[in-house]
Write a protein that holds these residues in place. Structure first.
Motif, PDB file in Angstrom:
ATOM      1  N   ALA A  97     -13.773 -45.098  18.496  1.00  0.00           N
ATOM      2  CA  ALA A  97     -13.285 -45.927  17.403  1.00  0.00           C
ATOM      3  C   ALA A  97     -13.772 -47.353  17.604  1.00  0.00           C
ATOM      4  O   ALA A  97     -13.888 -47.835  18.727  1.00  0.00           O
ATOM      5  CB  ALA A  97     -11.762 -45.888  17.369  1.00  0.00           C
ATOM      6  N   GLY A  98     -14.078 -48.034  16.505  1.00  0.00           N
ATOM      7  CA  GLY A  98     -14.505 -49.415  16.584  1.00  0.00           C
ATOM      8  C   GLY A  98     -15.991 -49.598  16.798  1.00  0.00           C
ATOM      9  O   GLY A  98     -16.472 -50.724  16.877  1.00  0.00           O
ATOM     10  N   ILE A  99     -16.749 -48.503  16.923  1.00  0.00           N
ATOM     11  CA  ILE A  99     -18.198 -48.573  17.092  1.00  0.00           C
ATOM     12  C   ILE A  99     -18.842 -47.837  15.924  1.00  0.00           C
ATOM     13  O   ILE A  99     -18.473 -46.701  15.625  1.00  0.00           O
ATOM     14  CB  ILE A  99     -18.631 -47.959  18.440  1.00  0.00           C
ATOM     15  CG1 ILE A  99     -18.046 -48.773  19.594  1.00  0.00           C
ATOM     16  CG2 ILE A  99     -20.154 -47.892  18.540  1.00  0.00           C
ATOM     17  CD1 ILE A  99     -18.332 -48.192  20.957  1.00  0.00           C
ATOM     18  N   ILE A 100     -19.804 -48.473  15.274  1.00  0.00           N
ATOM     19  CA  ILE A 100     -20.441 -47.868  14.108  1.00  0.00           C
ATOM     20  C   ILE A 100     -20.973 -46.485  14.454  1.00  0.00           C
ATOM     21  O   ILE A 100     -21.600 -46.275  15.484  1.00  0.00           O
ATOM     22  CB  ILE A 100     -21.575 -48.767  13.581  1.00  0.00           C
ATOM     23  CG1 ILE A 100     -20.983 -50.037  12.962  1.00  0.00           C
ATOM     24  CG2 ILE A 100     -22.413 -48.024  12.535  1.00  0.00           C
ATOM     25  CD1 ILE A 100     -22.026 -50.998  12.448  1.00  0.00           C
ATOM     26  N   ASN A 101     -20.709 -45.529  13.579  1.00  0.00           N
ATOM     27  CA  ASN A 101     -21.159 -44.161  13.779  1.00  0.00           C
ATOM     28  C   ASN A 101     -21.674 -43.635  12.440  1.00  0.00           C
ATOM     29  O   ASN A 101     -21.956 -44.404  11.531  1.00  0.00           O
ATOM     30  CB  ASN A 101     -20.023 -43.296  14.339  1.00  0.00           C
ATOM     31  CG  ASN A 101     -20.528 -42.262  15.320  1.00  0.00           C
ATOM     32  OD1 ASN A 101     -21.480 -41.543  15.044  1.00  0.00           O
ATOM     33  ND2 ASN A 101     -19.891 -42.194  16.483  1.00  0.00           N
ATOM     34  N   GLY A 102     -21.777 -42.329  12.304  1.00  0.00           N
ATOM     35  CA  GLY A 102     -22.250 -41.782  11.047  1.00  0.00           C
ATOM     36  C   GLY A 102     -22.365 -40.274  11.084  1.00  0.00           C
ATOM     37  O   GLY A 102     -22.202 -39.642  12.126  1.00  0.00           O
ATOM     38  N   VAL A 103     -22.634 -39.705   9.921  1.00  0.00           N
ATOM     39  CA  VAL A 103     -22.891 -38.276   9.793  1.00  0.00           C
ATOM     40  C   VAL A 103     -24.366 -38.052  10.115  1.00  0.00           C
ATOM     41  O   VAL A 103     -25.232 -38.712   9.562  1.00  0.00           O
ATOM     42  CB  VAL A 103     -22.592 -37.789   8.362  1.00  0.00           C
ATOM     43  CG1 VAL A 103     -22.767 -36.280   8.265  1.00  0.00           C
ATOM     44  CG2 VAL A 103     -21.198 -38.199   7.930  1.00  0.00           C
ATOM     45  N   ASP A 104     -24.645 -37.118  11.017  1.00  0.00           N
ATOM     46  CA  ASP A 104     -25.993 -36.878  11.511  1.00  0.00           C
ATOM     47  C   ASP A 104     -26.374 -35.439  11.185  1.00  0.00           C
ATOM     48  O   ASP A 104     -25.644 -34.510  11.550  1.00  0.00           O
ATOM     49  CB  ASP A 104     -26.002 -37.100  13.024  1.00  0.00           C
ATOM     50  CG  ASP A 104     -27.353 -37.546  13.536  1.00  0.00           C
ATOM     51  OD1 ASP A 104     -28.116 -38.139  12.776  1.00  0.00           O
ATOM     52  OD2 ASP A 104     -27.626 -37.307  14.728  1.00  0.00           O
ATOM     53  N   ILE A 105     -27.504 -35.225  10.500  1.00  0.00           N
ATOM     54  CA  ILE A 105     -27.851 -33.903   9.965  1.00  0.00           C
ATOM     55  C   ILE A 105     -29.302 -33.556  10.295  1.00  0.00           C
ATOM     56  O   ILE A 105     -30.209 -34.355  10.054  1.00  0.00           O
ATOM     57  CB  ILE A 105     -27.660 -33.871   8.439  1.00  0.00           C
ATOM     58  CG1 ILE A 105     -26.226 -34.263   8.066  1.00  0.00           C
ATOM     59  CG2 ILE A 105     -28.016 -32.499   7.869  1.00  0.00           C
ATOM     60  CD1 ILE A 105     -26.029 -34.538   6.596  1.00  0.00           C
ATOM     61  N   TYR A 106     -29.500 -32.358  10.842  1.00  0.00           N
ATOM     62  CA  TYR A 106     -30.842 -31.842  11.099  1.00  0.00           C
ATOM     63  C   TYR A 106     -30.973 -30.464  10.450  1.00  0.00           C
ATOM     64  O   TYR A 106     -30.532 -29.460  11.009  1.00  0.00           O
ATOM     65  CB  TYR A 106     -31.093 -31.690  12.604  1.00  0.00           C
ATOM     66  CG  TYR A 106     -31.184 -32.973  13.380  1.00  0.00           C
ATOM     67  CD1 TYR A 106     -32.411 -33.523  13.706  1.00  0.00           C
ATOM     68  CD2 TYR A 106     -30.038 -33.635  13.806  1.00  0.00           C
ATOM     69  CE1 TYR A 106     -32.502 -34.700  14.432  1.00  0.00           C
ATOM     70  CE2 TYR A 106     -30.110 -34.799  14.530  1.00  0.00           C
ATOM     71  CZ  TYR A 106     -31.348 -35.334  14.849  1.00  0.00           C
ATOM     72  OH  TYR A 106     -31.419 -36.503  15.565  1.00  0.00           O
ATOM     73  N   PRO A 107     -31.579 -30.348   9.268  1.00  0.00           N
ATOM     74  CA  PRO A 107     -31.785 -29.035   8.655  1.00  0.00           C
ATOM     75  C   PRO A 107     -33.066 -28.393   9.202  1.00  0.00           C
ATOM     76  O   PRO A 107     -34.067 -29.079   9.431  1.00  0.00           O
ATOM     77  CB  PRO A 107     -31.906 -29.340   7.170  1.00  0.00           C
ATOM     78  CG  PRO A 107     -32.377 -30.755   7.110  1.00  0.00           C
ATOM     79  CD  PRO A 107     -31.927 -31.437   8.362  1.00  0.00           C
ATOM     80  N   GLN A 108     -33.056 -27.073   9.406  1.00  0.00           N
ATOM     81  CA  GLN A 108     -34.223 -26.396   9.959  1.00  0.00           C
ATOM     82  C   GLN A 108     -34.518 -25.105   9.196  1.00  0.00           C
ATOM     83  O   GLN A 108     -33.665 -24.561   8.500  1.00  0.00           O
ATOM     84  CB  GLN A 108     -34.018 -26.077  11.438  1.00  0.00           C
ATOM     85  CG  GLN A 108     -33.030 -24.948  11.690  1.00  0.00           C
ATOM     86  CD  GLN A 108     -32.948 -24.547  13.160  1.00  0.00           C
ATOM     87  OE1 GLN A 108     -33.053 -25.379  14.043  1.00  0.00           O
ATOM     88  NE2 GLN A 108     -32.737 -23.271  13.413  1.00  0.00           N
ATOM     89  N   TYR A 109     -35.761 -24.629   9.370  1.00  0.00           N
ATOM     90  CA  TYR A 109     -36.186 -23.356   8.798  1.00  0.00           C
ATOM     91  C   TYR A 109     -36.854 -22.550   9.902  1.00  0.00           C
ATOM     92  O   TYR A 109     -37.714 -23.057  10.619  1.00  0.00           O
ATOM     93  CB  TYR A 109     -37.157 -23.583   7.641  1.00  0.00           C
ATOM     94  CG  TYR A 109     -37.633 -22.315   6.976  1.00  0.00           C
ATOM     95  CD1 TYR A 109     -36.765 -21.547   6.202  1.00  0.00           C
ATOM     96  CD2 TYR A 109     -38.948 -21.881   7.113  1.00  0.00           C
ATOM     97  CE1 TYR A 109     -37.196 -20.373   5.584  1.00  0.00           C
ATOM     98  CE2 TYR A 109     -39.387 -20.721   6.495  1.00  0.00           C
ATOM     99  CZ  TYR A 109     -38.509 -19.969   5.736  1.00  0.00           C
ATOM    100  OH  TYR A 109     -38.932 -18.811   5.143  1.00  0.00           O
ATOM    101  N   GLU A 110     -36.439 -21.302  10.059  1.00  0.00           N
ATOM    102  CA  GLU A 110     -36.941 -20.450  11.134  1.00  0.00           C
ATOM    103  C   GLU A 110     -37.888 -19.390  10.569  1.00  0.00           C
ATOM    104  O   GLU A 110     -37.583 -18.736   9.563  1.00  0.00           O
ATOM    105  CB  GLU A 110     -35.743 -19.766  11.814  1.00  0.00           C
ATOM    106  CG  GLU A 110     -36.098 -18.871  12.980  1.00  0.00           C
ATOM    107  CD  GLU A 110     -34.864 -18.255  13.615  1.00  0.00           C
ATOM    108  OE1 GLU A 110     -34.944 -17.104  14.063  1.00  0.00           O
ATOM    109  OE2 GLU A 110     -33.807 -18.940  13.642  1.00  0.00           O
TER     110      GLU A 110
END
Length: 232
Positions: free
Chosen positions: A46-59
């Motif tokens: 808490a109190g530290i900038i964060n975010g939603v992190d997304i890695y889409p892949q195709y196999e």
């Protein structure tokens, strides 16, 4: 994986190096597609900038029959569209959530596709990287940022659509990806997704992959002492 660093959190830099596969939750979306989702910074405080992190892949399988993991690359002509991006927050553990009806009463749900607060979340966008590298921490990364004020239990709800451009992959001679979907001379199918990713015990893929919940603000050596001396 690229990390947010400021002068106030340099002491955390060494703690924020976990690869996506270890600090994000994986979800199989079908038709050869999958997605990794977690917090931009891990461990999360808490109190530290964060975010939603997304890695889409195709196999898929290459011409030698070897499975390859292509990271969906919007800048390379692949389709990546996010229609929903929400943050869920509770001071109590969140359960596994499959739909809006599973969200416990009292859970805060914030739409991150519109600005909120002193550090407004930014719309999801491709951060950096290319799609032809096999390690998740080096490929295209889609994220937005927000300021988590309170420690507790967080979740991310994302929905959208993606499709890999045929020219960006080299499918095998049998024309099938690893899921049995035609590939040679046929563009991979589009996939529509609507998924919830919950930290800790709310993970749908435990114990293999998950992302951590948000801890109390971390004390950094030297700062507490300096404040104490100023108080005198």
């Amino acid at each position: 994986m690229k990390r947010f660093i400021s002068t106030a959190v340099l002491a955390l830099a060494a703690l924020s190096a976990a690869p996506a596969g270890q600090a994000h939750e994986f979800r199989d979306l079908g038709s050869g597609y999958g997605i990794w989702v977690g917090s931009y910074n891990e461990p999360a405080y808490a109190g530290i900038i964060n975010g939603v992190d997304i890695y889409p892949q195709y196999e898929y399988k290459d011409t030698n029959g070897k499975i390859q993991y292509y990271l969906v690359n919007q800048e390379g002509g692949d389709t990546v569209e996010f229609t929903v991006s929400e943050i869920l927050y509770s001071d109590k553990p969140l359960p596994v959530i499959h739909s809006a009806g599973d969200i416990p009463k009292g859970t805060l749900v914030v739409n991150t596709l519109v600005p909120h607060g002193p550090v407004p979340p930014s719309p999801i966008y491709q951060k950096y990287g290319t799609g032809d590298l096999q390690y998740h921490q080096y490929g295209p990364q889609y994220n937005n940022h927000f300021m988590p004020v309170n420690p507790g239990y967080y979740g991310f709800h994302i929905a959208g659509r993606m499709r890999v451009k045929f020219a960006n992959i080299k499918p095998g001679k049998n024309g099938l990806n690893s899921q049995g979907v035609p590939g040679t001379n046929v563009a991979p199918p589009a996939v529509v997704f609507n998924e919830y990713f919950i930290c800790g015990a709310g993970s749908q893929d435990k114990p293999n992959t998950s992302f951590g919940c948000y801890d109390q603000i971390l004390g950094i050596a030297g700062i507490g002492q300096a404040k104490a001396s100023l108080a005198k």
